[in-house]
Motif scaffolding. Structure first.
Motif, PDB file in Angstrom:
ATOM      1  N   GLU A  79     -20.041 -26.487  -5.135  1.00  0.00           N
ATOM      2  CA  GLU A  79     -18.667 -26.519  -4.624  1.00  0.00           C
ATOM      3  C   GLU A  79     -18.294 -25.203  -3.966  1.00  0.00           C
ATOM      4  O   GLU A  79     -17.595 -25.165  -2.962  1.00  0.00           O
ATOM      5  N   ARG A 105       4.029 -25.036  -4.718  1.00  0.00           N
ATOM      6  CA  ARG A 105       5.161 -24.114  -4.545  1.00  0.00           C
ATOM      7  C   ARG A 105       4.966 -22.874  -5.404  1.00  0.00           C
ATOM      8  O   ARG A 105       5.243 -21.756  -4.966  1.00  0.00           O
ATOM      9  N   SER A 112     -19.253 -33.874 -10.739  1.00  0.00           N
ATOM     10  CA  SER A 112     -19.828 -33.901  -9.392  1.00  0.00           C
ATOM     11  C   SER A 112     -18.834 -33.242  -8.440  1.00  0.00           C
ATOM     12  O   SER A 112     -17.643 -33.175  -8.727  1.00  0.00           O
ATOM     13  N   PRO A 113     -19.315 -32.727  -7.301  1.00  0.00           N
ATOM     14  CA  PRO A 113     -18.417 -32.002  -6.396  1.00  0.00           C
ATOM     15  C   PRO A 113     -17.331 -32.909  -5.805  1.00  0.00           C
ATOM     16  O   PRO A 113     -17.521 -34.120  -5.667  1.00  0.00           O
ATOM     17  N   ILE A 114     -16.203 -32.301  -5.434  1.00  0.00           N
ATOM     18  CA  ILE A 114     -15.070 -33.050  -4.899  1.00  0.00           C
ATOM     19  C   ILE A 114     -15.255 -33.333  -3.411  1.00  0.00           C
ATOM     20  O   ILE A 114     -14.946 -34.407  -2.928  1.00  0.00           O
ATOM     21  N   ASN A 115     -15.761 -32.357  -2.667  1.00  0.00           N
ATOM     22  CA  ASN A 115     -15.801 -32.536  -1.220  1.00  0.00           C
ATOM     23  C   ASN A 115     -17.072 -33.270  -0.788  1.00  0.00           C
ATOM     24  O   ASN A 115     -18.084 -33.296  -1.495  1.00  0.00           O
ATOM     25  N   HIS A 167      -7.560 -34.020  -2.743  1.00  0.00           N
ATOM     26  CA  HIS A 167      -8.248 -33.378  -1.627  1.00  0.00           C
ATOM     27  C   HIS A 167      -8.446 -34.380  -0.489  1.00  0.00           C
ATOM     28  O   HIS A 167      -8.261 -34.058   0.685  1.00  0.00           O
ATOM     29  N   PRO A 206      11.723 -40.419   0.077  1.00  0.00           N
ATOM     30  CA  PRO A 206      11.137 -40.311  -1.255  1.00  0.00           C
ATOM     31  C   PRO A 206       9.926 -39.390  -1.335  1.00  0.00           C
ATOM     32  O   PRO A 206       9.563 -38.957  -2.420  1.00  0.00           O
ATOM     33  N   MET A 207       9.279 -39.076  -0.211  1.00  0.00           N
ATOM     34  CA  MET A 207       8.106 -38.208  -0.283  1.00  0.00           C
ATOM     35  C   MET A 207       8.479 -36.730  -0.270  1.00  0.00           C
ATOM     36  O   MET A 207       7.872 -35.925  -0.956  1.00  0.00           O
ATOM     37  N   ALA A 262      10.845 -32.648  -8.913  1.00  0.00           N
ATOM     38  CA  ALA A 262      10.272 -32.183  -7.646  1.00  0.00           C
ATOM     39  C   ALA A 262       9.759 -33.389  -6.863  1.00  0.00           C
ATOM     40  O   ALA A 262       9.395 -34.404  -7.451  1.00  0.00           O
ATOM     41  N   SER A 263       9.726 -33.264  -5.527  1.00  0.00           N
ATOM     42  CA  SER A 263       9.161 -34.320  -4.704  1.00  0.00           C
ATOM     43  C   SER A 263       7.648 -34.370  -4.946  1.00  0.00           C
ATOM     44  O   SER A 263       7.077 -33.380  -5.398  1.00  0.00           O
ATOM     45  N   PRO A 264       6.947 -35.415  -4.638  1.00  0.00           N
ATOM     46  CA  PRO A 264       7.441 -36.707  -4.142  1.00  0.00           C
ATOM     47  C   PRO A 264       8.027 -37.558  -5.258  1.00  0.00           C
ATOM     48  O   PRO A 264       7.665 -37.381  -6.417  1.00  0.00           O
ATOM     49  N   VAL A 324      -3.067 -26.727  15.563  1.00  0.00           N
ATOM     50  CA  VAL A 324      -2.256 -25.523  15.431  1.00  0.00           C
ATOM     51  C   VAL A 324      -2.897 -24.634  14.378  1.00  0.00           C
ATOM     52  O   VAL A 324      -3.036 -25.042  13.234  1.00  0.00           O
ATOM     53  N   PRO A 325      -3.312 -23.411  14.742  1.00  0.00           N
ATOM     54  CA  PRO A 325      -3.959 -22.546  13.741  1.00  0.00           C
ATOM     55  C   PRO A 325      -2.977 -22.153  12.639  1.00  0.00           C
ATOM     56  O   PRO A 325      -1.772 -22.224  12.828  1.00  0.00           O
ATOM     57  N   GLU A 326      -3.537 -21.723  11.515  1.00  0.00           N
ATOM     58  CA  GLU A 326      -2.684 -21.360  10.385  1.00  0.00           C
ATOM     59  C   GLU A 326      -1.745 -20.235  10.770  1.00  0.00           C
ATOM     60  O   GLU A 326      -2.110 -19.310  11.506  1.00  0.00           O
ATOM     61  N   MET A 380      -4.092 -31.359   5.311  1.00  0.00           N
ATOM     62  CA  MET A 380      -4.465 -30.002   5.671  1.00  0.00           C
ATOM     63  C   MET A 380      -5.847 -29.638   5.125  1.00  0.00           C
ATOM     64  O   MET A 380      -6.295 -28.503   5.281  1.00  0.00           O
ATOM     65  N   GLY A 381      -6.487 -30.561   4.442  1.00  0.00           N
ATOM     66  CA  GLY A 381      -7.835 -30.306   3.938  1.00  0.00           C
ATOM     67  C   GLY A 381      -7.891 -29.299   2.807  1.00  0.00           C
ATOM     68  O   GLY A 381      -8.920 -28.669   2.579  1.00  0.00           O
ATOM     69  N   CYS A 421     -23.154 -27.893 -10.204  1.00  0.00           N
ATOM     70  CA  CYS A 421     -21.996 -28.392  -9.450  1.00  0.00           C
ATOM     71  C   CYS A 421     -20.998 -27.306  -9.030  1.00  0.00           C
ATOM     72  O   CYS A 421     -20.597 -27.257  -7.864  1.00  0.00           O
ATOM     73  N   ARG A 435     -10.619 -34.520 -11.966  1.00  0.00           N
ATOM     74  CA  ARG A 435     -11.403 -34.074 -10.815  1.00  0.00           C
ATOM     75  C   ARG A 435     -11.875 -35.241  -9.944  1.00  0.00           C
ATOM     76  O   ARG A 435     -12.981 -35.220  -9.413  1.00  0.00           O
ATOM     77  N   THR A 468     -17.201 -25.533   0.213  1.00  0.00           N
ATOM     78  CA  THR A 468     -15.760 -25.726   0.395  1.00  0.00           C
ATOM     79  C   THR A 468     -15.459 -25.928   1.881  1.00  0.00           C
ATOM     80  O   THR A 468     -15.814 -25.087   2.703  1.00  0.00           O
ATOM     81  N   PRO A 469     -14.819 -27.061   2.235  1.00  0.00           N
ATOM     82  CA  PRO A 469     -14.574 -27.313   3.652  1.00  0.00           C
ATOM     83  C   PRO A 469     -13.450 -26.426   4.196  1.00  0.00           C
ATOM     84  O   PRO A 469     -12.613 -25.947   3.441  1.00  0.00           O
ATOM     85  N   ALA A 470     -13.468 -26.210   5.503  1.00  0.00           N
ATOM     86  CA  ALA A 470     -12.402 -25.434   6.136  1.00  0.00           C
ATOM     87  C   ALA A 470     -11.122 -26.246   6.096  1.00  0.00           C
ATOM     88  O   ALA A 470     -11.150 -27.458   6.248  1.00  0.00           O
ATOM     89  N   TYR A 471      -9.996 -25.602   5.873  1.00  0.00           N
ATOM     90  CA  TYR A 471      -8.725 -26.335   5.901  1.00  0.00           C
ATOM     91  C   TYR A 471      -8.187 -26.360   7.324  1.00  0.00           C
ATOM     92  O   TYR A 471      -8.723 -25.701   8.214  1.00  0.00           O
ATOM     93  N   PHE A 472      -7.140 -27.123   7.509  1.00  0.00           N
ATOM     94  CA  PHE A 472      -6.564 -27.369   8.835  1.00  0.00           C
ATOM     95  C   PHE A 472      -6.154 -26.055   9.496  1.00  0.00           C
ATOM     96  O   PHE A 472      -5.364 -25.296   8.943  1.00  0.00           O
ATOM     97  N   GLY A 473      -6.728 -25.789  10.674  1.00  0.00           N
ATOM     98  CA  GLY A 473      -6.309 -24.599  11.422  1.00  0.00           C
ATOM     99  C   GLY A 473      -6.810 -23.299  10.832  1.00  0.00           C
ATOM    100  O   GLY A 473      -6.302 -22.234  11.161  1.00  0.00           O
TER     101      GLY A 473
END
Lengths: 448, 364
Positions: B339, A436, B293-296, A383, A340-341, B44-46, A260-262, A388-389, B335, A378, B343-348
């Motif tokens: 980064e 948020r 070092s980079p995260i991704n 991540h 709980p999540m 706040a959750s979680p 599903v695209p953003e 959602m990456g 570094c 870090r 940076t990787p593409a996020y979902f969608g």
């Protein structure tokens, strides 16, 4: 499990990324749903769904019957609210709900008789009939988000739908309502599915269950195998137990391989995703015409004396549920509505149960564990965990700098606040809170 | 209790009475049956957290470093233990003093200073005077780490930077390598110095055997000599998922490929290059430092390959025999840049080009 042919069940290819292993703690999995005795009073807030709030249609002193409409709205994105007990309206005014907000509500003192209004099963011949009926039933997504179901079921000509995904993943710990629904009301689930298939001509229906619920899989499989009249459209799919498997976008990806695209909805990729309890309700409603006045709730957590799954009239106070489950074994430190999540920590137990509340959990001081927050190292676990990456730690930095443009580019708005990042953070950072905040920064910038 | 009852009956809203003065009646409220009247915790959750902590991660790294330390002591004698002790204590004390002096929350407990101390000691030769070690500790903890904001904020690896500072300040002491106890010689050249370029390799004399390279029976820094112990620790870190294998594999792999090409596919030469010097220590324990070092994953791969190329180039064409520290330091600095571009593409995510296209289409 032995009579199950493994090849007969679809196995979701692990296309998704991220997620976390959360201990399941499904204490109430084998507890049959118990009906709560009629409560003394119910409080029905006028906003129990995403969208426009309802306006009360009754006034103080009115006598109401079970299932009578007590609040409605003329706005599109809204569903009516029905009386869940019979009795007299004792107050129409603001009450405090679980999140501490004051909202308008109707309070009904029960006469204990549960006299029902006359229900007539709706006549459904077309999709329009169905969406109209579902709106009248007051159904919202029972999985937790509370999105009006009729909107999901409304077809739009430019978005052809070919797939229905029935979401029975229930990936949150403790909660067992969807599992009990599968075990106890499987016939209703299937009846609903067939009705929907006949109306919508879905090419496929996928019932998705996490693989930690073998009994639910067995029962659903038996019924899915009887699916001869409908051209074998109904499939069962087991998913890896990995939080947040039940999230809508994850579900669509696991079940169909579509992303599903953003900013889009599952309908944009030809899918409707419905929670299994909502699906079961549709069949019940079409048979009896009885609107959404009660729901199943898991009352659990380590300081509840006798954890149970309860069938409860909407609007019953949390305290009544806890008392019915034997009260607390130790003074509670934190009480959650929801899992709980993603659940909400409630301010006090007088708050009423809403349509979208699937669990009430109470925890004592030994299990409420606050990791002291320290600096980000870090490590990248947030991540790696984000389905959602996204890079939560980077978004945190940008949010504190209030850089709305960079936040948008980082994809902040696709965050669904599943909590995987904060769960996995070794530094104990409240990352969901930062997400948020980041969204708030973007909204503020958009508002200008 | 009587007094409380009175106030309760007198007050128009009994529920609010105990909350009005929570400090005054803590015992009495606890004795009351209605627990709900105590304040509930709202966060706040979680509401559940994984058991991973910063301290736990650092403890895992320390555990993984222990075999190499013991190997160093076994090879070089108790003087190695003294150097390790001085470095660890020096780093912890430096961190403690900083937190006290700057009135910051005490961060000694997260054990990151112990890790820095261990890594620094492992990168020093045995005979180095303790006061030099202490200067190294000061540079690592105060200058490189705390000046930039403490744990997670430093742009370069503290232990590596401290080592380089010591190397350029006290060149002779830092390159005066003690021979293993078993050998007759008092001081000795490191294998890398003996090997030299691929052309000299065949003619190199007094080169330790490959098994000695693996067991650490050759001259070098305390922690880098015993490859077997380092690999044991690396396996532990990988199994505990403290580090991802991407950086070490890319790093060692790049060096291996480069050395093979340079020596026209002489595998023995390649093995010597991998086992000698601080390559394994650097690749598994220092290049993988989270902060620098980079995260991704793609970034990690670029980082690892970059480290490998720099190390190989310095070893083959530079005037220094060893290049691990310099290459990691250079890549640390690169570094943020890595980064930014990985940076990787996020979902969608809708790609920029398509976005423009859609906009253009809508306008037309």
């Amino acid at each position: 499990m032995s009579n199950l042919k493994p090849d007969a069940i679809l196995r979701a290819v692990s296309r998704g990324r991220g997620g976390v292993h959360v201990p399941h703690r499904k204490l109430t999995a084998e507890c049959e749903t118990v009906r709560l005795p009629v409560p003394e009073q119910v409080v029905l807030p006028m906003q129990q769904h995403i969208g426009a709030p309802c306006v009360p249609t009754v006034k103080k002193g009115d006598h109401v019957l079970v299932g009578q409409v007590i609040g409605d709205s003329d706005k599109f994105l809204s569903v009516p609210i029905h009386a869940s007990v019979s009795g007299d309206v004792t107050a129409v005014g603001d009450v405090k709900i679980a999140n501490g907000k004051m909202v308008p509500a109707v309070t009904i003192k029960s006469d204990g008789l549960m006299e029902t209004a006359e229900f007539t099963p709706p006549e459904v011949h077309s999709v329009e009939d169905l969406t109209k009926a579902i709106r009248a039933s007051g159904l919202v997504g029972l999985g937790g988000a509370g999105f009006p179901s009729f909107v999901k079921l409304t077809l739009s000509p430019d978005k052809p739908i070919d797939t229905l995904v029935v979401n029975a993943a229930e990936c949150e710990p403790y909660i067992t309502v969807d599992y009990r629904e599968c075990v106890e009301n499987s016939q209703n689930i299937m009846d609903s599915i067939y009705t929907l298939v006949d109306l919508y001509k879905f090419k496929q229906v996928i019932i998705a269950v996490e693989d930690n619920k073998p009994e639910a899989i067995r029962i659903l499989k038996e019924i899915a195998d009887k699916d001869i009249d409908h051209g074998n459209t109904v499939r069962l799919m087991t998913l890896k137990s990995r939080y947040p498997q039940g999230a809508e976008k994850m579900m669509v990806l696991s079940a169909t391989g579509r992303k599903v695209p953003e900013g889009k909805l599952p309908a944009d990729v030809g899918c409707i995703v419905m929670n299994v309890a909502s699906v079961a309700f549709v069949a019940r409603y079409l048979k009896t015409g009885k609107p959404l006045i009660s729901r199943t709730v898991t009352v659990s957590g380590d300081c509840i004396a006798d954890p149970k799954n309860l069938r409860v009239p909407i609007g019953t106070s949390f305290r009544t549920l806890i008392d019915f489950c034997g009260g607390f074994t130790e003074p509670p430190v934190k009480i959650l509505s929801g899992g709980p999540m993603m659940g909400l920590a409630v301010v006090d137990t007088d708050a009423p149960l809403l349509k979208s509340n699937n669990a009430l959990l109470a925890f004592g001081k030994n299990s409420v564990y606050a990791k002291p927050a320290s600096q980000c190292i870090r490590c990248g676990r947030c991540h790696a965990a984000c389905p959602m990456g996204l890079i939560p730690t980077k978004i945190e930095d940008l949010a504190l700098k209030r850089d709305a443009e960079a936040l948008k580019a980082a994809g902040t708005m696709v965050c669904m606040e599943c909590g995987s990042c904060a769960y996995s953070c070794p530094a104990g950072k409240p990352l969901v809170q930062y997400m948020r905040l980041a969204k708030e920064v973007i909204r503020e910038a958009n508002g200008k | 209790m009587d007094e409380l009852k009175k106030t309760e009956t007198a007050a128009p809203a009994p529920e609010t009475a105990p909350q009005a003065k929570p400090g005054a009646i803590p015992k009495k409220t606890a004795a009351k049956p209605a627990e709900e009247k105590e304040m509930l915790l709202v966060t706040a959750s979680p509401h559940v957290k994984s058991p991973a902590t910063v301290r736990g991660i650092m403890l895992d790294v320390i555990i993984a470093l222990i075999p190499a330390g013991f190997a160093g002591i076994a090879v070089f004698g108790l003087m190695a233990a003294v150097t390790i002790a001085v470095c660890v204590c020096g780093c912890v004390v430096a961190e403690w003093i900083w937190c006290k002096a700057m009135k910051k929350p005490m961060t000694v407990g997260d054990l990151s200073a112990v890790v820095t101390g261990l890594l620094l000691a492992y990168n020093l030769p045995v005979g180095i005077p303790p006061w030099m070690c202490l200067i190294g500790c000061f540079v690592a903890i105060i200058v490189v780490k705390q000046f930039f904001g403490g744990i997670g904020k430093n742009f370069a690896n503290p232990a590596i930077t401290a080592r380089i500072v010591l190397l350029v300040s006290f060149a002779s002491a830092m390159t005066n390598f003690t021979a293993p106890k078993a050998a007759d010689a008092v001081t000795s050249a490191t294998p890398l110095a003996i090997i030299g370029s691929p052309a000299d390799f065949a003619a190199a004399e007094a080169l330790p055997k490959l098994t000695d390279m693996l067991l650490g029976l050759h001259a070098g820094c305390i922690g880098e000599v015993c490859s077997a112990a380092l690999l044991l620790g690396a396996v532990y870190l990988l199994a505990r998922r403290v580090i991802s294998p991407v950086i070490p594999l890319c790093y060692v792999g790049t060096v291996a490929v480069f050395m093979l090409l340079a020596s026209k596919f002489d595998f023995t030469y390649m093995l010597y290059e991998i086992l000698a010097g601080g390559l394994l220590l650097g690749a598994f324990f220092m290049a993988t430092d989270y902060t620098t070092s980079p995260i991704n994953t793609l970034g990690k791969a670029v980082f690892g390959v970059g480290c490998g190329l720099l190390t190989a180039v310095i070893r083959l064409y530079g005037s220094l025999p060893e290049g691990v520290s310099y290459s990691i330091l250079l890549m640390n600095i690169a570094c943020p840049l890595i980064e930014k571009f990985t940076t990787p593409a996020y979902f969608g995510q809708i790609k920029e080009k398509r976005k423009k296209k859609e906009k253009g289409g809508a306008a037309a």
